[in-house]
Design a protein around this motif. Structure first.
Motif: not given
Length: 462
Positions: A74-84, A86-91, A176-182, A204-206
């Motif tokens: 993943l490019p760096e900005e998408r690593r951050v989206r994955l963390f935001e 899947l990890f910080n959000g979902a968990w 997917l676009e309307r719910h970027p935190d999911i 989208l990255g999420n």
């Protein structure tokens, strides 16, 4: 520690994690787990984080290579989206919201919602569990939009999109676009993927895209139709070029179990970019039961043993939704860990239990999750002390018949009652055959304990 100090500490931890995501190394992977501990007080999540750290610290364990695969892909900005997401959000954030609902209402929302917004599909696969529903049902955008907003309120930030075929649903990218935190998993047969759609998923990255594949060309085309395998290969090309997180999924039958559990198949999936392999046993719930497609007891155990070997040797996350029962103490349906909303809006205990008492169009989601049907199922869990026999459909069919008798749900499509009525003896016989082998395995290999070095449980916490 006061609330203000806790929140400040969490903010610092998040900033530290985001900073480390830009510098991939073995040492930083370990540091990420320590920072992750500051984001939760949930004992189960903490245990999962510590288990991951132990694996990362184990010389030669493939978990380390898997995490590096994901981060370097993943490019760096998408690593951050994955963390935001899947990890910080979902968990973490989702876990705090679920804690609040549990404390205030006495019901803990589950970690995952499975949503089938449409049952339309461009394929008609051999044993698809949706065949009984027909292809017409589809949820309007406003219903799905409202449902996802309710999920966010409840702390459900992990949503799996099924079908039908999600790529046929006209509002897929809109939701997917309307719910970027999911964080969304989108399961697809891959045949409708284009370079443009792959790029949209990437931007989208999420989203993780899970491609269904039943083996090599022979097995996949036999299940899904001639020429499908080659079209799937193009989907992998588009997704990899756009750096979309990819998973793979196989319906496991008596005809392909040895193929899809082989090292050859797994190595092929890794080479195609898959970060996660999901196994779903064929379950005869579509009103057209073909018991010959169900894996035999020895085949089911073969899959279990192969999954253990794959986890110990290959850099890919693997989930086997029946043999992984020991990691989650049996059945996770009925909103214990997850539930399903079908394309009619019916709220079902799981993807394979085609019964319901509520519809999302008629009630708030929280009330559906606390229905007498879901409560009764949760009170029955685990359905068996042997967690290698977790399922109330194929392993404990007497439990499913009791659920139907006590709760009087409606069947959500014609023929859904088949295996609980006219073919119940066949299902009982299957369960008995598996029980004889599974009980011996449980006594000899598990005895209530898990083997060292496995990390299947991490995906279920919450």
């Amino acid at each position: 520690m006061t609330k203000g100090i806790k929140e400040h500490t969490k903010e610092q931890a998040v900033r530290g994690i985001i900073k480390l995501l830009g510098r991939v190394s073995e040492e930083n992977l370990i540091r990420l787990t320590y920072l992750g501990e500051w984001l939760t007080s949930d004992p189960e999540v903490l245990n999962g984080i510590r288990k991951v750290r132990t694996l990362l610290q184990s010389p030669g364990h493939p978990a380390k290579a898997l995490f590096k695969r994901v981060l370097e892909y993943l490019p760096e900005e998408r690593r951050v989206r994955l963390f935001e997401t899947l990890f910080n959000g979902a968990w973490f954030e989702g876990g705090r919201r679920r804690d609040k609902w549990e404390a205030e209402r006495g019901i803990r929302p589950p970690f995952i919602m499975i949503l089938s917004p449409t049952l339309r599909c461009n394929l008609r696969c051999k044993g698809c569990y949706t065949l009984g529903y027909g292809m017409k049902p589809e949820l309007p955008l406003e219903v799905v939009d409202d449902l996802l907003a309710q999920c966010e309120e409840l702390g459900i930030y992990f949503v799996t999109i099924l079908g039908g075929e999600p790529m046929v649903y006209p509002h897929l990218f809109t939701i997917l676009e309307r719910h970027p935190d999911i964080f969304f998993q989108v399961y697809t047969n891959g045949t409708l993927m284009t370079r443009e759609k792959a790029q949209r998923f990437s931007e989208l990255g999420n989203v993780a895209v899970v491609v269904s594949i039943e083996g090599d060309e022979k097995e996949t085309d036999a299940w899904r139709g001639k020429g499908v395998y080659r079209r799937i290969m193009k989907a992998f090309e588009y997704l990899n070029d756009s750096r979309v997180i990819i998973g793979t999924s196989a319906t496991v039958t008596s005809e392909n179990v040895h193929k899809v559990s082989s090292f050859q198949f797994i190595d092929k999936m890794i080479s195609l970019g898959s970060m996660a392999q999901m196994y779903f046993l064929y379950i005869p719930v579509n009103g057209r039961a073909d018991f010959s497609l169900m894996v035999t007891p020895s085949q089911r155990d073969h899959l279990r043993r192969q999954v253990i070997k794959i986890r110990d040797t290959r850099p890919i996350f693997v989930l086997d939704f029946w043999n992984d029962g020991p990691y989650v103490e049996g059945c996770i349906a009925g909103a214990r860990r997850y539930f399903h909303v079908n394309a009619n809006g019916d709220v079902e205990p799981c993807v394979y239990t085609h019964i319901s008492v509520d519809n999302i169009k008629d009630k708030p989601l929280i009330e559906c999750l606390d229905s007498h049907l879901f409560r009764y199922i949760r009170n029955c869990q685990p359905h068996n002390k042997n967690h290698l026999r977790p399922c109330m459909i194929i392993d404990n069919p007497h439990v499913m018949r009791r659920v139907i008798e006590v709760c009087n749900p409606r069947f959500t499509h014609p023929g859904a009652e088949e295996i609980y009525t006219v073919r119940k003896d066949e299902m009982d016989a299957y369960a008995e055959r598996w029980a004889r082998l599974a009980d011996r395995i449980w006594a000899e290999e598990y005895d209530g304990k898990l083997e060292d070095g496995q990390f299947g449980k991490v995906a279920y916490v919450g």
